[in-house]
Design an enzyme around this catalytic site. Structure first.
Site, PDB file in Angstrom:
ATOM      1  N   SER A 174     -22.574  48.720  86.487  1.00 49.47           N
ATOM      2  CA  SER A 174     -23.371  49.767  87.121  1.00 49.47           C
ATOM      3  C   SER A 174     -23.925  50.807  86.156  1.00 49.47           C
ATOM      4  CB  SER A 174     -22.559  50.444  88.227  1.00 49.47           C
ATOM      5  OG  SER A 174     -21.282  50.824  87.758  1.00 49.47           O
ATOM      6  N   HIS A 202     -24.624  45.692  92.530  1.00 54.90           N
ATOM      7  CA  HIS A 202     -25.990  45.926  92.041  1.00 54.90           C
ATOM      8  C   HIS A 202     -26.789  44.638  91.892  1.00 54.90           C
ATOM      9  CE1 HIS A 202     -25.390  50.223  91.155  1.00 54.90           C
ATOM     10  NE2 HIS A 202     -24.155  49.851  90.883  1.00 54.90           N
ATOM     11  N   LYS A 233     -27.202  49.890  98.335  1.00 52.94           N
ATOM     12  CA  LYS A 233     -28.055  49.881  97.140  1.00 52.94           C
ATOM     13  C   LYS A 233     -29.360  49.151  97.464  1.00 52.94           C
ATOM     14  CE  LYS A 233     -24.210  51.170  94.477  1.00 52.94           C
ATOM     15  NZ  LYS A 233     -22.832  50.828  94.143  1.00 52.94           N
TER      16      LYS A 233
HETATM   17  C1  LIG Z   1     -21.628  51.532  94.138  1.00 53.71           C
HETATM   18  C2  LIG Z   1     -20.552  50.581  93.799  1.00 53.71           C
HETATM   19  C3  LIG Z   1     -19.446  50.426  94.633  1.00 53.71           C
HETATM   20  C4  LIG Z   1     -19.213  51.344  95.814  1.00 53.71           C
HETATM   21  O1  LIG Z   1     -20.029  51.034  96.877  1.00 53.71           O
HETATM   22  P1  LIG Z   1     -20.288  52.142  98.007  1.00 53.71           P
HETATM   23  O2  LIG Z   1     -20.780  51.364  99.158  1.00 53.71           O
HETATM   24  O3  LIG Z   1     -21.271  53.086  97.446  1.00 53.71           O
HETATM   25  O4  LIG Z   1     -18.959  52.783  98.272  1.00 53.71           O
HETATM   26  C5  LIG Z   1     -18.530  49.452  94.324  1.00 53.71           C
HETATM   27  N1  LIG Z   1     -18.680  48.676  93.226  1.00 53.71           N
HETATM   28  C6  LIG Z   1     -19.722  48.813  92.392  1.00 53.71           C
HETATM   29  C7  LIG Z   1     -19.831  47.925  91.204  1.00 53.71           C
HETATM   30  C8  LIG Z   1     -20.684  49.778  92.643  1.00 53.71           C
HETATM   31  O5  LIG Z   1     -21.701  49.944  91.803  1.00 53.71           O
END
Ligand SMILES: *Cc1c(COP(=O)(O)O)cnc(C)c1O
Length: 389
Positions: A174, A202, A233
């Site tokens: 990320s 992602h 996302k």
């Molecule tokens: C954003 C993210 C999460 C968390 O997801 P949310 O739905 O925002 O709680 C988990 N793992 C990774 C790799 C992320 O980038």
């Protein structure tokens, strides 16, 4: 507040501030047409602003109500949740999928339900905080291997005498934008009779032929038994899912505490996500546009001599190293109406502070040119300072 508590909070604050690591939130204008150009978010396909998606959400609220009213195991598991789970399973080529309210909760829930103190968990150093926290919560023995380093992972696996081994990695990292070497993770896990879990937060919506991510249609559930994706996302809504064999999903329904002891996500969100998923699957043009934007940004940034990372995804960090320098660049961009993430330790390792620039299919050439021009100014002002120093 008692004096002891006041002192404790004040100490923590002083430590953080002294390290220049105190963070503050920015209030973003609620009007989506506001002027700041966003290169910080994770809305890679522009779906948060797609009228078809938010109208589906409004219609979902009218049909099903504002909230689910209960947890999934009580009376909150509605038809629309079930339909979304089926669609997510089909999309990722898995038998079943299970909805969680957030990705953070999905990762805590999976690791807590699968691992205990007789389990060894092997994680990439740069895994997301929720995976690190989930491993702590599970009570498992945790080991971290060097980033994308198959040899380091091999040697840790070979030394472990645990009967149950679980290898865990982000799909797309990320803060770096690079992609896990899934082939070598699959091979290592197979060789050591370990299970493999990929968190493709992602990647889903962005990578893969049908947009199902770096695992989805490429690796089956024998190779990657546990697949996590998030919906906040690229899908533009909120929530997360775990996809895998029926046996895994049933186990999570029975044992995953962050699944069981929480209210089901609002059904309107599920309705919006179904619409977003339909768009992701039916309109590959958004991914084509996104990839064209990534290629354009990288080509131009390279010509400017900006410190690009080796990333082919929408996450394009410029690793500036120094924290003050990073804050200063971000502030200069902000002055020109451009918002990027200024990412500092402890989110990234010490000495690797960075601007986290993210691209979206919703950006135009002109938007990207504005960003590049602003970055050029940062470079120029810095070199002026250096010559005057
Ligand atoms: C954003 C993210 C999460 C968390 O997801 P949310 O739905 O925002 O709680 C988990 N793992 C990774 C790799 C992320 O980038």
């Amino acid at each position: 507040m008692s004096e002891a508590w006041r002192q404790r909070l004040a100490d923590a604050r002083a430590d953080r501030q002294q390290a220049q690591r105190w963070r503050s939130r920015q209030v973003v204008a609620s009007d989506s047409s506001s002027s700041a150009l966003d290169f910080a978010g994770n809305d890679y396909l522009g779906l948060t602003q797609d009228p078809r998606v938010f109208e589906a959400q409004a219609e979902g609220a009218r049909r099903f109500g504002a909230g689910a009213g209960a947890s999934h195991l009580v009376s909150g598991h509605l038809e629309i949740h079930d339909a979304l789970e089926e669609a997510l399973a089909r999309w990722t080529g898995r038998e079943r999928a299970l909805l969680f309210s957030t990705g953070y909760m999905a990762n805590l829930g999976v690791l807590q339900a699968l691992a205990d103190r007789h389990t060894a968990i092997f994680q990439d150093r740069l895994n997301h905080a929720s995976l690190i926290d989930g491993a702590v919560l599970s009570g498992a023995r945790s080991r971290r291997f060097h980033h994308r380093d198959a040899i380091d992972l091999e040697s840790l696996l070979a030394r472990s005498e645990c009967a149950h081994k679980l290898v865990v990695s982000d799909g797309v990292f990320s803060m770096d934008g690079d992609v896990a070497d899934i082939a070598s993770l699959v091979a290592s896990a197979h060789r050591h009779h370990a299970w493999l879990m990929i968190d493709d937060a992602h990647g889903v919506g962005v990578l893969g032929d049908n947009g199902s991510g770096c695992v989805g249609s490429t690796w089956n559930s024998t190779e990657v038994p546990i697949l996590v994706g998030t919906l906040g996302k690229a899908l533009g809504t909120a929530g997360a899912f775990v996809a895998g064999d029926a046996e895994l999903i049933e186990h999570l329904i029975q044992f995953s505490r962050s699944y069981i002891y929480t209210t089901a996500q609002p059904p309107a969100i599920a309705a919006a996500t179904l619409k977003a998923l339909e768009i992701v699957q039916g309109e590959p043009g958004h991914r084509v546009q996104l990839n064209a934007n990534i290629a354009y940004f990288r080509r131009e940034a390279l010509l400017l001599g900006l410190p690009l990372n080796d990333s082919a995804t929408p996450i394009q960090p410029l690793i500036l190293g120094d924290e003050i320098r990073t804050l200063s660049w971000a502030a200069q961009l902000q002055q020109r109406g451009i918002h990027v993430g200024a990412i500092r330790p402890p989110t990234v390792p010490s000495g690797e502070a960075r601007l986290r620039i993210t691209l979206s299919a919703g950006h135009t050439r002109d938007h990207i040119d504005q960003l590049l021009a602003a970055l050029t100014t940062c470079q120029r002002e810095e070199s002026l300072c250096l010559t005057h120093a």
